[in-house]
Design a protein around this motif. Structure first.
Motif, PDB file in Angstrom:
ATOM      1  N   SER A  70       0.907  -1.206  -0.069  1.00  0.00           N
ATOM      2  CA  SER A  70       0.009   0.113  -0.141  1.00  0.00           C
ATOM      3  C   SER A  70       1.017   1.386  -0.035  1.00  0.00           C
ATOM      4  CB  SER A  70      -0.869  -0.019   1.278  1.00  0.00           C
ATOM      5  OG  SER A  70      -1.659  -1.220   1.100  1.00  0.00           O
ATOM      6  N   GLN A  71       2.083   1.282  -0.652  1.00  0.00           N
ATOM      7  CA  GLN A  71       2.863   2.168  -0.746  1.00  0.00           C
ATOM      8  C   GLN A  71       2.527   3.557  -1.333  1.00  0.00           C
ATOM      9  OE1 GLN A  71       6.157   1.713  -3.661  1.00  0.00           O
ATOM     10  NE2 GLN A  71       5.605  -0.249  -3.522  1.00  0.00           N
ATOM     11  N   LEU A  72       1.495   3.335  -2.128  1.00  0.00           N
ATOM     12  CA  LEU A  72       0.907   4.643  -2.871  1.00  0.00           C
ATOM     13  C   LEU A  72      -0.029   5.481  -1.724  1.00  0.00           C
ATOM     14  CD1 LEU A  72      -0.024   3.501  -6.523  1.00  0.00           C
ATOM     15  CD2 LEU A  72       2.193   4.590  -5.632  1.00  0.00           C
ATOM     16  N   GLY A  75       1.273   3.231   3.183  1.00  0.00           N
ATOM     17  CA  GLY A  75       1.179   1.983   3.943  1.00  0.00           C
ATOM     18  C   GLY A  75      -0.138   1.979   4.822  1.00  0.00           C
ATOM     19  N   ASP A  76      -1.041   2.995   4.587  1.00  0.00           N
ATOM     20  CA  ASP A  76      -2.251   3.045   5.255  1.00  0.00           C
ATOM     21  C   ASP A  76      -3.471   2.244   4.269  1.00  0.00           C
ATOM     22  OD1 ASP A  76      -4.588   3.169   6.628  1.00  0.00           O
ATOM     23  OD2 ASP A  76      -4.337   5.520   6.816  1.00  0.00           O
ATOM     24  N   GLN A  77      -3.669   1.084   4.216  1.00  0.00           N
ATOM     25  CA  GLN A  77      -4.405   0.352   3.344  1.00  0.00           C
ATOM     26  C   GLN A  77      -6.000   0.910   3.270  1.00  0.00           C
ATOM     27  OE1 GLN A  77      -2.771  -1.215   5.978  1.00  0.00           O
ATOM     28  NE2 GLN A  77      -3.822  -3.065   6.680  1.00  0.00           N
ATOM     29  N   MET A 195      -4.064  -0.906  13.937  1.00  0.00           N
ATOM     30  CA  MET A 195      -2.749  -0.326  13.501  1.00  0.00           C
ATOM     31  C   MET A 195      -2.769  -0.912  11.972  1.00  0.00           C
ATOM     32  SD  MET A 195       0.218  -2.157  15.223  1.00  0.00           S
ATOM     33  CE  MET A 195      -0.375  -1.868  17.159  1.00  0.00           C
ATOM     34  N   SER A 196      -1.886  -0.255  10.954  1.00  0.00           N
ATOM     35  CA  SER A 196      -1.484  -0.764   9.565  1.00  0.00           C
ATOM     36  C   SER A 196      -0.895  -1.987   9.665  1.00  0.00           C
ATOM     37  CB  SER A 196      -1.030   0.365   8.864  1.00  0.00           C
ATOM     38  OG  SER A 196       0.266   0.383   9.250  1.00  0.00           O
TER      39      SER A 196
END
Length: 343
Positions: A70-72, A75-77, A195-196
């Motif tokens: 989820s790097q775009l 990291g927060d999906q 948490m992510s």
């Protein structure tokens, strides 16, 4: 000029006019596909295979690149759906857990102990519930092309064996997203922490949390046995459906042939993903190699009996009833009817 001569002149003039082909849509040089985690977990594998199938079968006309972790969205999906609607990402393999805070109906898959087995899960994604959810996603500017599977989410921890609701009291348990999980673990006397996934591994390694809930394949793929997770309980309390989705505007930009190609590739990638998600779990058609691998790594594996699962389901019935109203009473009714039909 006679009428016949005029017609001949018009015909000759038409033949002399150069043929202009229909314009090919202007495609992007790269289409961005977001997914949680990374290979080798089946969740991420489904995204990579979808991208590879589309790129190969379009002979590079549609070049899809996977952005794992989820790097775009930092990291927060939980931000992937919003990012697609904003045009930051073009395609995504969504977890229904991660989009349920924005799409309440996706929470049908998080109602505790709704689905007793994989046949029940299949009845939902392949039936009226799946079709309803696809229509709902369409209204959120997302075309849902196929459903995949992350897998039944099992619970692990560093402290003790979990066989009964009382065993969860006081344990700090991480969950990914959704207030329903907060309610589930509070009802069982645990201390839930959201948490992510990116933050989960360091939290386990430092003892900031005692446990977590994820599919067995993910536990193995990310070596959670090395993060003090020595107790695993197979309780099958929820199964996280995946949605292979693409921005409606991006889908509309393709030719009809490429839209069909995109759909066919998503269906094939989702089928492969489901097979991988169920591998080694001892369900019909597979061996129990994944559970044996857990034991080989020194993890105590506790498989709950039907009576033990029933005790958890009874303890969580108030949560189920309350959240079924949020998800939608009619959608819940359809889900329960579909499951009864295959039970």
């Amino acid at each position: 000029m006679s009428l016949n001569a005029t017609r001949r002149a018009m015909l000759l003039g038409g033949l002399a006019t150069p043929f202009v082909a229909a314009a090919q849509p202007a495609y992007k040089s790269e289409y961005k596909l977001s997914v949680v985690g990374n290979r080798p977990i089946p969740f991420a594998e489904g995204a990579f295979q979808w991208a590879e199938l589309v790129t190969q079968r379009s002979e590079g006309r549609i070049n899809v690149r996977v952005y794992p972790g989820s790097q775009l969205v930092g990291g927060d999906q939980t931000r992937e759906l919003l990012a697609m609607r904003q045009g930051i990402i073009d395609m995504c393999v969504f977890s229904t857990i991660n989009i349920a805070p924005q799409v309440r109906e996706a929470g049908i898959f998080q109602l505790p102990f709704l689905m007793p087995d994989h046949r029940a899960f299949d009845a939902l994604i392949n039936g009226e519930v799946g079709r309803d959810l696809s229509a709902i996603m369409d209204r959120r500017d997302v075309t849902a092309l196929a459903f995949g599977e992350n897998g039944f989410r099992e619970i692990s921890n560093s402290k003790r064996t979990i066989r009964a609701p009382a065993d969860l009291r006081g344990l700090k348990i991480r969950f990914a997203a959704g207030a329903i999980f907060n309610d589930i673990y509070n009802a069982l006397g645990a201390n839930p922490l959201q948490m992510s996934f990116a933050d989960l591994q360091p939290a386990l390694s430092t003892g900031a949390v005692d446990g977590q809930e994820n599919p067995v394949n993910l536990f193995l793929g990310f070596r959670m046995d090395t993060l003090a997770q020595k107790h695993m309980t197979i309780w099958n309390y929820v199964n996280d459906a995946l949605i292979f989705g693409i921005s409606k505007s991006v889908m509309a930009s393709f030719t009809p042939q490429d839209r069909e190609l995109m759909r066919e590739c998503a269906v094939e990638a989702a089928r492969r993903n489901i097979a991988l998600a169920r591998q080694g779990l001892g369900i019909p058609g597979t061996d129990d190699s994944a559970l044996q691998e857990l034991r080989r790594r020194g993890v105590e594996v506790t498989v709950l009996s039907a009576d033990e699962k029933r005790a958890f389901a009874q303890a969580l019935r108030p949560v189920f009833d309350r959240w079924s109203q949020t998800v939608g009473a009619e959608l819940t009714r359809k889900a329960e009817a579909a499951i009864r039909a295959v039970s």
